[in-house]
Design an enzyme around this catalytic site. Sequence first.
Site, PDB file in Angstrom:
ATOM      1  N   SER A 704     -57.437 -74.373 -24.497  1.00 39.33           N
ATOM      2  CA  SER A 704     -58.677 -74.902 -25.067  1.00 39.33           C
ATOM      3  C   SER A 704     -58.933 -76.354 -24.700  1.00 39.33           C
ATOM      4  CB  SER A 704     -58.655 -74.754 -26.591  1.00 39.33           C
ATOM      5  OG  SER A 704     -57.603 -75.512 -27.156  1.00 39.33           O
ATOM      6  N   LYS A 747     -61.181 -76.610 -36.070  1.00 40.30           N
ATOM      7  CA  LYS A 747     -61.458 -77.708 -35.137  1.00 40.30           C
ATOM      8  C   LYS A 747     -62.687 -78.512 -35.554  1.00 40.30           C
ATOM      9  CE  LYS A 747     -59.341 -75.372 -31.150  1.00 40.30           C
ATOM     10  NZ  LYS A 747     -59.590 -74.726 -29.857  1.00 40.30           N
TER      11      LYS A 747
END
Length: 799
Positions: A704, A747
């Site tokens: 990611s 996140k």
Amino acid sequence: MTSPDTEFISILGAPSGSDTVITRSGGKSLPEVLPILGLSDIVIFPGMVAPLLVESAASIRLIDDVVAGDRFIGLVLQKKPEVENPTPVDLWQHGCAVRVLKMLKFPDNTVRVLVEGLRRFRVAHYESHEPYLRAKVEVIRDVVEQSLELTAMTRNAQRQFQEIIDLSPAMSDEVKVAALNTEHPGKLADLVAANLNLSLEERQQLLEINLVKERLARLLPLLSRESEVLTLGSKIQKEVASSMSKSQRDFFLREQIRAIQRELGESDPAASEIISLREQIEKNRLPEESKKLALKELERLQQIPPTTPEYTVSRNYLDWIVNLPWSKSTEDKIDLAAAARILDEQHYGLTKVKDRLLEFLAVIKLKNRLKGPILCLVGPPGVGKTSLGRSVADALGRKFARIALGGMRDEAEIRGHRRTYVGALPGRIIQGLRRVESNNPVILLDEIDKVGSDFRGDPAAALLEVLDPQQNNTFTDNYLDLPFDLSPVLFITTANWLDPIHPALRDRLEVIELPSYTATEKLQIAKRFLVPRQLEEHGLKAKLVKLPDATLKRLIQDYTREAGVRQLEREIAALTRKVARKIVSRHGLLRPLTVGSVELADYLGPAKFETEMAEAITESGVATGLAWTPVGGDILFIEATRMPGSGKLLLTGSLGEVMKESAQTALTYLRSQAKALKLDFSDSEKQDIHIHVPAGATPKDGPSAGVTIVAALASLLLQRLVRSDVAMTGEISLRGRVLPVGGIKEKVLAASRAGIKHVILPEQNRKDWVDVPAEVRQKVKAHFVRHISQIFLLALRPK
């Protein structure tokens, strides 16, 4: 080869007459040359009368010649008993001269002789070997040195031998009489040696000793050893006999008690127990097969005496059968509104999880016996998986049982042990059903991902049948050996990770993921549940202690770093204890006390964790990324720089293989698009590129960070700064596509905490944006991209 004849009635140890006479009846003296006969497993002493069995042809001829002549033979022990026709090397040097008293021949071509020992001798040499051995012998006389010590040794030997005779019922009366009437030390020693339980080597050694004092000295320790052995054996025999006598006495007394009870018209306890068991079998409405087997076992129990161990085993087995809830169940009280209220009262947030549980309850209400899926609650520690299972039981009105699977390695923990083992018990499933007294409880199988396996089997394999709705209606425990229907049971499992779970077992589970709590959710949980509970446990009333929201927020951010709330509750407990001490130290003045956020350091010390905050980016080559951790989301900074070198790409910061590959992919993409992006790679062979991710002690991995790495490299090569209020996450491909990643909710929450205003997310993660709390979505703006080129427009500042 000659052996003792057990068919003769032998007189062992009969006195042989005068010590000095070497002539016997008939006036014949002992010749100097004697025929020698080997003995396989007996040593003859002077004065000893013993029967012998003669089998070989040569030995039989020897006996015939001796009986026809003077009847004297030399008997010598063989060194190896298995030799049938011994030669001189197979025989010892010392033996005993004997006189044949009687001979009998039998139809099987064997001869029995009765011999009497006369004198010790030593073989000087062998004169002939055929047809049998003949040797010149030297007669050995006993040497007796009269002394007080010899007298004491003689009396001691006589006393110990009398004790051995008393402890040996098999000893003949002739031996007892001879022991009482033999006073000569040499003859007493020979009498004892002939009748003591000694090895052939020990007997041969005693035969070779002509010094009587030395012979007695060698014999006394052997007498002591035999006395100790016989005393111990007698003690053991008495204990065994006493135990058997007690068992027989108890049996007879119980039988008498039963007879007296029958005469008085009272019931027999054993009979009453049988009747009680039969009534319970009829009352419990067992399945036909189980009932038939239980009645058969009951009939077997009637035939077993109550004092035997088998009675207890059979009784315990029937006790388990009659106490299981074969037909006993609790009625479901399904009220969806009440169930939703219970879930909300006991858990804050977890909206998706609660909705799935309510759907499950709704289907159960429509169809009473639901062979539905097995729910598996997966999430990090401390998010409420176990308590959710209890809440489901409360909402259904069912009994609740929890079985901890963590560290379980024995398959018998699930299936039970077979009754052949001592202390056998059913498995944990059957034990749980008996404990809750219901056949349709909610059973929580906790920590199913922690199940192990070893030489005792794999518990996960046993769980395959338990957790399969198509098979568990005939679950057979090894102890019961009867099918038990587990289909009414509602099984819920919990796990922290799915990877360790056996694939076949995971296929039977419907996974419900419990995400980590957000800071807002933790604040509400602390206010509604944790603070009131800790105040009550520490004897404080709510009006005495005030913990404002600002205090709890700082406690969550600076003193905990977890997905659940366990550490938060421990910190609240520590704070409550210190507040309680402060209140008590006021000497009875119970004034309300408010703990401000600034005062937390005074109570709990300095902050344990520092929250990563967005910083102003003033140099090219720096970009802000988003990361997922087991305890929630976090932001991270990726730094890139160039320096003179040889065209290498250096990667540091405890990066995993996947993250290193993302860096390689980002650089390759930029090189492939150098012309379109106006990047200068002409001197790339003379320049090294170094990419570093701070917090080098913390391992990092995953794809990611790809978009963040490419943004940092583009910033470095274009000399354009990345915007300070922008953070990003996403995987990249060589064609420049931005691919989806996980953990979007965590996140974005981390970006919000760090003061980020804009987040760049993959377009395919747009569906996950709805999971982000509404208040966070209002603070942070999301930009969804499909290609890397879009990132440059959003993240890089113009020159």
